[in-house]
Design a protein around this motif. Structure first.
Motif, PDB file in Angstrom:
ATOM      1  N   ASP A   1       0.808  -1.224   0.000  1.00  0.00           N
ATOM      2  CA  ASP A   1       0.000   0.000   0.000  1.00  0.00           C
ATOM      3  C   ASP A   1       0.839   1.271   0.000  1.00  0.00           C
ATOM      4  O   ASP A   1       0.336   2.344  -0.345  1.00  0.00           O
ATOM      5  N   ASN A   2       2.105   1.176   0.391  1.00  0.00           N
ATOM      6  CA  ASN A   2       2.969   2.356   0.392  1.00  0.00           C
ATOM      7  C   ASN A   2       3.178   2.908  -1.012  1.00  0.00           C
ATOM      8  O   ASN A   2       3.443   4.093  -1.188  1.00  0.00           O
TER       9      ASN A   2
ATOM     10  N   THR B   1       1.410   4.005  -3.672  1.00  0.00           N
ATOM     11  CA  THR B   1       0.051   4.458  -3.994  1.00  0.00           C
ATOM     12  C   THR B   1      -0.177   4.493  -5.504  1.00  0.00           C
ATOM     13  O   THR B   1       0.787   4.515  -6.286  1.00  0.00           O
TER      14      THR B   1
END
Length: 142
Positions: free
Chosen positions: A121-122, A124
């Motif tokens: 998820d980092n 984006t």
């Protein structure tokens, strides 16, 4: 999956000794096999660390530059391939076929290249889009 195949330096490569004509011919044939199999994306040999430099970062200090040559020969890189294969096992099978006609002891390291999904998820959607645009631009420089 993409893998970087890293040929470690030897005392000979760090001394600036070039491979024999025989080894260059065998490497050319091996690279041709990789290309024809559709697995080689890139591959290059590197000159000795005497012609290189390191930039060391530490804390908030200015980066420092250390000129080669570097002492730890076995930790240095003499060349590399980027292979696109289905698995680490397939990469290993290809690497086992690397020519060694000079009979020297060489060590080859195989490392998987991080893909976008590896960052979770980092990474984006906005960062992914920016990365894709950057890769497209970089491809124009090739």
């Amino acid at each position: 999956m993409r893998f970087m195949v890293i040929m470690k330096s030897s005392e000979e490569s760090e001394a600036g000794e070039m491979p024999s004509t025989e080894l260059l011919a065998e490497m050319g044939k091996f690279n041709e096999e990789l290309v024809r199999a559709g697995v080689m994306l890139a591959g290059e040999g590197l000159l000795s660390s005497a012609e290189g430099a390191r930039v060391r970062f530490g804390g908030t200090a200015e980066p420092s530059v250390i000129d080669g040559p570097f002492a730890e020969t076995k930790e240095l890189v003499a060349g590399f391939w980027i292979l696109q294969v289905r698995s680490l096992e397939e990469a290993v099978e290809w690497v086992k076929r690397v020519p060694n006609t000079d009979g020297a002891h060489h060590e080859i390291e195989i490392r998987r290249i991080a893909e976008a999904e590896d960052f979770g998820d980092n990474f984006t959607p906005e960062l992914r889009e920016a990365e894709e645009k950057l890769r497209e631009e970089a491809a124009k420089n090739a």
